[in-house]
Design a protein around this motif. Structure first.
Motif, PDB file in Angstrom:
ATOM      1  N   TYR A  91       0.824  -1.203   0.000  1.00 50.92           N
ATOM      2  CA  TYR A  91       0.000   0.000   0.000  1.00 50.92           C
ATOM      3  C   TYR A  91       0.859   1.254   0.000  1.00 50.92           C
ATOM      4  CZ  TYR A  91       0.909  -0.064   5.059  1.00 50.92           C
ATOM      5  OH  TYR A  91       1.516  -0.091   6.297  1.00 50.92           O
ATOM      6  N   HIS A 121      -2.599   6.159  -1.256  1.00 47.64           N
ATOM      7  CA  HIS A 121      -4.003   6.116  -1.669  1.00 47.64           C
ATOM      8  C   HIS A 121      -4.439   4.794  -2.317  1.00 47.64           C
ATOM      9  CE1 HIS A 121      -4.232  10.397  -0.814  1.00 47.64           C
ATOM     10  NE2 HIS A 121      -3.132  10.576  -1.538  1.00 47.64           N
ATOM     11  N   GLU A 152      -8.696   9.460   0.741  1.00 45.82           N
ATOM     12  CA  GLU A 152      -8.038   9.614   2.029  1.00 45.82           C
ATOM     13  C   GLU A 152      -6.664   8.936   2.023  1.00 45.82           C
ATOM     14  OE1 GLU A 152     -12.489   8.776   2.916  1.00 45.82           O
ATOM     15  OE2 GLU A 152     -10.935   8.112   1.513  1.00 45.82           O
ATOM     16  N   ASP A 153      -5.864   9.254   3.026  1.00 45.63           N
ATOM     17  CA  ASP A 153      -4.554   8.632   3.172  1.00 45.63           C
ATOM     18  C   ASP A 153      -4.685   7.272   3.847  1.00 45.63           C
ATOM     19  OD1 ASP A 153      -3.293  10.834   2.071  1.00 45.63           O
ATOM     20  OD2 ASP A 153      -3.022  11.821   4.018  1.00 45.63           O
ATOM     21  N   ILE A 154      -3.987   6.271   3.312  1.00 49.49           N
ATOM     22  CA  ILE A 154      -3.912   4.958   3.953  1.00 49.49           C
ATOM     23  C   ILE A 154      -2.674   4.962   4.836  1.00 49.49           C
ATOM     24  CG2 ILE A 154      -3.733   2.477   3.599  1.00 49.49           C
ATOM     25  CD1 ILE A 154      -4.979   2.852   0.839  1.00 49.49           C
ATOM     26  N   ASN A 155      -2.890   4.965   6.163  1.00 47.89           N
ATOM     27  CA  ASN A 155      -1.767   5.045   7.107  1.00 47.89           C
ATOM     28  C   ASN A 155      -1.210   3.666   7.481  1.00 47.89           C
ATOM     29  OD1 ASN A 155      -3.938   7.388   8.094  1.00 47.89           O
ATOM     30  ND2 ASN A 155      -1.841   8.101   7.808  1.00 47.89           N
ATOM     31  N   MET A 192      -7.916  -1.427   7.618  1.00 41.99           N
ATOM     32  CA  MET A 192      -7.117  -0.273   7.227  1.00 41.99           C
ATOM     33  C   MET A 192      -7.336   0.848   8.235  1.00 41.99           C
ATOM     34  SD  MET A 192      -7.714   0.076   3.102  1.00 41.99           S
ATOM     35  CE  MET A 192      -9.404   0.663   3.369  1.00 41.99           C
ATOM     36  N   ILE A 206      -7.221   4.794   7.983  1.00 39.79           N
ATOM     37  CA  ILE A 206      -7.139   5.872   7.003  1.00 39.79           C
ATOM     38  C   ILE A 206      -7.362   7.207   7.704  1.00 39.79           C
ATOM     39  CG2 ILE A 206      -7.933   4.369   5.138  1.00 39.79           C
ATOM     40  CD1 ILE A 206     -10.675   5.645   5.373  1.00 39.79           C
ATOM     41  N   SER A 207      -6.929   8.265   7.060  1.00 42.47           N
ATOM     42  CA  SER A 207      -7.080   9.580   7.679  1.00 42.47           C
ATOM     43  C   SER A 207      -7.343  10.630   6.620  1.00 42.47           C
ATOM     44  CB  SER A 207      -5.818   9.951   8.472  1.00 42.47           C
ATOM     45  OG  SER A 207      -4.704  10.085   7.602  1.00 42.47           O
ATOM     46  N   TYR A 267      -8.996  10.052  12.154  1.00 42.40           N
ATOM     47  CA  TYR A 267      -8.566   8.701  11.782  1.00 42.40           C
ATOM     48  C   TYR A 267      -9.747   7.728  11.854  1.00 42.40           C
ATOM     49  CZ  TYR A 267      -3.735  10.277  12.087  1.00 42.40           C
ATOM     50  OH  TYR A 267      -2.553  10.935  11.897  1.00 42.40           O
TER      51      TYR A 267
END
Length: 286
Positions: free
Chosen positions: A182, A185, A205-208, A221, A223-224, A233
């Motif tokens: 990952y 995104h 969104e951002d995949i942290n 996941m 995400i934020s 988050y």
């Protein structure tokens, strides 16, 4: 009883048998009349299993048809809206096609608990997060800074077998080995057995973090959004079955998440973060 009457009865029974016998045989063999196609067609079947079991199954918004695990037979060919529910769990739904003389499978459907994070410790004590494994069996994985891709190498045959546009990767060992790669995104899946690569999702969104769980058809996941705000988050469960639409469930929202990991049995997610303004180590029932 006269001979004529006996003959009439005999011929009535004979012709009734001639007419009904093929119908009974065809019905037993799975043939049904389709009102939409206006002809007799061969039926199909639907096999459903869930985690956990004993979930109610509905087809096309009918009342509860059966409970999992279940094999539903003699279904006319066509598309069916399938809904699975269980008290205390998030619902699951998908449109699947039933074909003649074939069984459509929806196995290991994951149902997630409807729950809220519970404070486990107010002391900031991050859960242990294992390092991303570099190898699994014959497969070695690393991030190539020049290519800016995750690279997978088969050490047994000394060959590079895949490159994924991602910066991070996590193995899931059970129940089926899969690599999840990952970036900010996108989430990709690589199956080392079939050597197939699939784009699982693409998000704004951002995949942290990506957290593999021991359920065949789902992944977690974190995400934020790009904004520094409360509930920034989100812990999201996403199914891997790409047929029809992908089911996803937002399980909890945090102000901040530093780390997250599963407990040993994979039923509780431990989160080091801030929930509703309070910092600590939280537990979320899955």
């Amino acid at each position: 009883m006269s001979l004529i009457v006996r003959r009439v009865i005999f011929y009535l029974l004979f012709f009734t048998f001639i007419i009904l016998a093929p119908i009974v045989v065809a019905y037993t063999a799975g043939y049904r009349w389709s009102s939409t196609q206006r002809k007799i067609v061969k039926t199909g079947a639907l096999s459903i299993t869930t985690i956990p079991t004993e979930a109610a199954v509905m087809l096309n918004d009918q009342t509860n048809l059966t409970y999992t695990p279940s094999l539903i037979t003699n279904l006319l060919p066509g598309s069916y809206a399938i809904k699975i529910t269980k008290s205390g769990y998030q619902p699951w739904g998908k449109n699947l096609t039933i074909a003649e003389e074939k069984t459509t499978f929806a196995h290991n459907v994951s149902l997630f608990k409807i729950s809220k994070p519970e404070l486990f410790s107010s002391i900031e004590n991050s859960p242990a997060v294992p390092e991303t494994p570099e190898s699994l069996g014959d497969f070695k994985v690393w991030y190539d800074r020049n290519l800016k891709k995750i690279v997978i190498n088969n050490n047994k045959i000394q060959q590079r077998i895949a490159e994924l546009t991602a910066q991070n990767a996590r193995w899931r060992k059970d129940p089926v080995p899969l690599l999840f790669a990952y970036g900010p995104h996108e989430l990709w899946q690589y199956n080392p057995q079939s050597q197939n690569t699939a784009l699982i999702t693409r998000l704004a969104e951002d995949i942290n973090f990506v957290i593999p769980i021991p359920r065949e058809e789902t992944i977690l996941m974190i995400i934020s959004s790009g904004l520094a705000s409360p509930n920034r988050y989100t812990i999201r469960a996403l199914e891997l079955d790409l047929r029809d639409h992908q089911n996803s469930w937002d399980l909890a929202k945090f102000d901040d998440i530093k780390k997250a990991t599963l407990n040993e049995d994979g039923k509780i997610l431990e989160v080091d973060g801030i929930y509703q303004g309070k910092s600590g180590l939280w537990q979320l029932q899955l």
